[in-house]
Design a protein around this motif. Structure first.
Motif, PDB file in Angstrom:
ATOM      1  N   UNK A   1      27.364  31.501  54.674  1.00 31.62           N
ATOM      2  CA  UNK A   1      26.534  31.432  53.476  1.00 31.62           C
ATOM      3  C   UNK A   1      25.083  31.722  53.851  1.00 31.62           C
ATOM      4  N   UNK A   2      24.459  32.515  53.023  1.00 33.59           N
ATOM      5  CA  UNK A   2      23.046  32.838  53.233  1.00 33.59           C
ATOM      6  C   UNK A   2      22.273  32.519  51.953  1.00 33.59           C
ATOM      7  N   UNK A   3      20.959  32.478  52.041  1.00 28.39           N
ATOM      8  CA  UNK A   3      20.163  32.401  50.824  1.00 28.39           C
ATOM      9  C   UNK A   3      20.073  33.802  50.217  1.00 28.39           C
ATOM     10  N   UNK A   5      17.457  35.398  49.451  1.00 30.21           N
ATOM     11  CA  UNK A   5      16.416  36.172  50.132  1.00 30.21           C
ATOM     12  C   UNK A   5      16.948  36.784  51.430  1.00 30.21           C
ATOM     13  N   UNK A   6      17.730  35.984  52.158  1.00 32.58           N
ATOM     14  CA  UNK A   6      18.295  36.494  53.413  1.00 32.58           C
ATOM     15  C   UNK A   6      19.291  37.627  53.139  1.00 32.58           C
ATOM     16  N   UNK A   9      17.358  40.733  52.397  1.00 28.51           N
ATOM     17  CA  UNK A   9      16.782  41.325  53.605  1.00 28.51           C
ATOM     18  C   UNK A   9      17.843  42.061  54.426  1.00 28.51           C
ATOM     19  N   UNK A 332      32.160  30.650  54.931  1.00 29.58           N
ATOM     20  CA  UNK A 332      32.577  31.084  56.261  1.00 29.58           C
ATOM     21  C   UNK A 332      33.216  29.928  57.010  1.00 29.58           C
ATOM     22  N   UNK A 340      28.789  35.844  61.880  1.00 28.14           N
ATOM     23  CA  UNK A 340      27.487  35.192  62.078  1.00 28.14           C
ATOM     24  C   UNK A 340      26.753  35.814  63.257  1.00 28.14           C
ATOM     25  N   UNK A 343      25.141  39.089  62.076  1.00 28.90           N
ATOM     26  CA  UNK A 343      23.942  38.859  61.255  1.00 28.90           C
ATOM     27  C   UNK A 343      22.748  38.482  62.131  1.00 28.90           C
ATOM     28  N   UNK A 344      23.012  37.647  63.139  1.00 24.23           N
ATOM     29  CA  UNK A 344      21.920  37.286  64.058  1.00 24.23           C
ATOM     30  C   UNK A 344      21.424  38.509  64.803  1.00 24.23           C
ATOM     31  N   UNK A 347      19.231  40.519  62.586  1.00 27.72           N
ATOM     32  CA  UNK A 347      17.941  39.845  62.411  1.00 27.72           C
ATOM     33  C   UNK A 347      17.070  39.998  63.671  1.00 27.72           C
ATOM     34  N   UNK A 348      17.684  39.821  64.825  1.00 28.82           N
ATOM     35  CA  UNK A 348      16.935  39.923  66.080  1.00 28.82           C
ATOM     36  C   UNK A 348      16.399  41.341  66.275  1.00 28.82           C
ATOM     37  N   UNK A 351      13.450  42.061  64.134  1.00 33.64           N
ATOM     38  CA  UNK A 351      12.240  41.453  64.712  1.00 33.64           C
ATOM     39  C   UNK A 351      11.701  42.314  65.842  1.00 33.64           C
ATOM     40  N   UNK A 352      12.585  42.905  66.651  1.00 30.09           N
ATOM     41  CA  UNK A 352      12.132  43.753  67.752  1.00 30.09           C
ATOM     42  C   UNK A 352      11.376  44.970  67.214  1.00 30.09           C
TER      43      UNK A 352
END
Lengths: 418, 86
Positions: A1-3, A5-6, A9, A332, A340, A343-344, A347-348, A351-352
């Motif tokens: 589960x995500x928000x 907003x997530x 994105x 999940x 999961x 998704x990480x 996201x990572x 950020x890079x």
């Protein structure tokens, strides 16, 4: 589960968004090589933007935004010249790097054309596909090399199945790190469909998963499984196969090597491509001047999804999640740990890129071939897997399906005799 | 009007679970356990918390882009003293 907003994105690929900027750091197939042989310019949609991709008489490729910088007529109807592409409307000519070379109706002594430029990308041909890079290409952030992954350069008999799917590419990629779906969607559900429609579903897909595992590596995530009757010494676990970040999955088995490609066309459309190389040992491969491509069916005549073949079942599962699946109301479990992890990873890597670094899988060294880990003995099923794969998966729609089966059988017979 | 089963939070009208979505918004970790940077986009953070369930536990798989920390945060209904051997 995500928000919410997530979820936004994760799925928004527009320029300037974190995901959009990440995805613009990779090369994507935008045409079949044969298309630009048949006609030298075509429209392509990629990452929510419209492009004109072309090939000059001397064999050089280019890509520019579809809208002419002058008055936005379509460059996909442009005139391909020796050194670039000319707008069909007023004849403005743009070079391969996007520089404006001619403005026929403007006076020569002005410097107007020096102040106009098309945002050109880079284009290369590899393995029967035309690939484009439309991201940053500056001194600080030069365009990366086009990765020459093994399937695109290895010997064998190739073909490419494809379909445009009405859903966001991330939910397709999440399927690539979800091994458990195989025994149900391609096992139990396939058997159910077979019972209803009078065909026999392949048994190899229905094997129960005893254990799954995921490892991050230099090109993405390696997915591993132990199915009932097998051990950790078997290929499915010892080798596994990778999600090739951010939009591919390398699969294979029984002398069929494949890259499943999921190109984000726009936020809610994904071009799904099955790039297959049939490479059984002990046989000479026929010449292939053109790599065949063929469209695979998504819907039947009754308007329902075609679920009588493996990828049709996948497509049904991806598309029925909705154009952008609502991850605020999902549930999940532990078996979704690969999802999961992916998704990480997204996201990572966002950020890079935001920090000015190269994301995962960026390659800057010229190279001949990148070998990816991929199991050979799929689902511990032996050579029968090749025939099951052609009969019950997307290859059955290939114009060369019968020839491919003959290729595998002849090679297998040759190996038995030897 | 939606028909919500108060026991399960099941939205009978739409067939999904708005009560779970609400609890996710309420309970997801807001700050990185390592560097205390905000995780949520709404708070200006750049992290991620993906919720999954293990039996009665709710697990938030978290990633913090500020310090690169990654790990699971478990909202456990019970502290278990002895785990099964596997």
């Amino acid at each position: 589960m995500l928000t919410a907003e997530q979820n936004d994105e994760l799925t928004d690929i527009a320029p300037g968004t974190p995901m959009g900027e990440l995805l613009r750091r990779y090369w994507y197939p935008v045409a079949f090589t044969r298309e630009l042989e048949e006609f030298p310019v075509k429209h392509a949609k990629l990452l929510g933007e419209d492009w004109a991709v072309y090939k000059t008489m001397s064999g050089r490729y280019g890509i520019v935004p579809e809208a002419c910088p002058h008055r936005r007529a379509s460059m996909a109807y442009g005139v391909v010249e020796a050194n670039g592409i000319r707008c069909p409307y007023h004849g403005w000519l743009f070079g391969l790097d996007g520089e404006c070379l001619e403005q026929p109706a403007e006076r020569e002594e002005t410097n107007f054309r020096d102040r106009v430029r098309a945002k050109a990308g880079k284009v290369e041909e590899l393995g029967g596909l035309v690939w484009a890079y439309v991201g940053p290409d500056t001194e600080q952030c030069p365009a990366p090399e086009l990765p020459r992954f093994d399937v695109f350069v290895m010997d064998g008999v190739r073909d490419i199945g494809w379909a445009d799917l009405p859903c966001n590419f991330v939910q397709i990629m999440e399927n690539a790190v979800d091994p458990h779906h195989v025994e149900f969607l391609h096992g139990r559900y396939f058997q159910f469909m077979g019972q209803q429609h009078g065909f026999e579903a392949p048994a190899s897909f229905a094997k129960k998963h005893v254990k799954v595992g995921f490892d991050a590596f230099e090109w993405g995530i390696i997915k591993r499984r132990v199915v009932e009757g097998a051990t950790e010494a078997d290929d499915d676990w010892a080798v596994g196969h990778p999600l090739v970040f951010p939009y591919n999955m390398r699969v294979g088995g029984a002398n069929i090597e494949q890259m499943q490609i999921r190109v984000p066309i726009d936020r809610t459309t994904t071009r799904f491509m099955l790039y297959s190389v049939h490479a059984p040992e002990g046989i000479e491969f026929p010449e292939q001047p053109v790599v065949p491509d063929y469209q695979i069916p998504v819907f039947g005549e009754d308007g329902r999804h075609r679920t009588d073949y493996v990828e049709g079942q996948d497509i049904m599962a991806w598309v029925t999640q909705g154009p952008i699946t609502d991850r605020t109301v999902e549930h999940l479990g532990r078996s979704d740990v690969g999802v999961t992890m992916l998704r990480r990873m997204f996201k990572a890597e966002m950020a890079r890129v935001a920090a000015g670094e190269d994301p995962l899988g960026t390659i800057r060294e010229p190279h001949e071939r990148i070998d990816l880990p991929c199991e050979k003995n799929k689902f511990d099923a032996g050579p029968q897997f090749a025939l099951d794969f052609i009969d019950m998966a997307s290859s059955r729609f290939s114009p060369q399906a019968d020839a491919l089966k003959k290729l595998h059988i002849t090679a297998w017979e040759g190996r038995q005799k030897a | 009007m939606t028909l919500v089963d108060p026991t399960l939070g099941l939205d009978l009208g739409r067939g999904w679970f708005p009560a779970d979505a609400e609890s996710h918004r309420r309970d997801a970790p807001r700050f990185c356990p390592s560097c205390a940077a905000p995780l949520g986009l709404a708070e200006g953070g750049h992290g991620l918390a993906t919720e999954y369930w293990v039996a009665g536990d709710r697990v938030f798989a978290c990633y913090c882009a500020a310090c690169d920390w990654s790990g699971d945060i478990v909202l456990a209904v019970r502290v278990v003293g002895h785990e099964a051997s596997d």
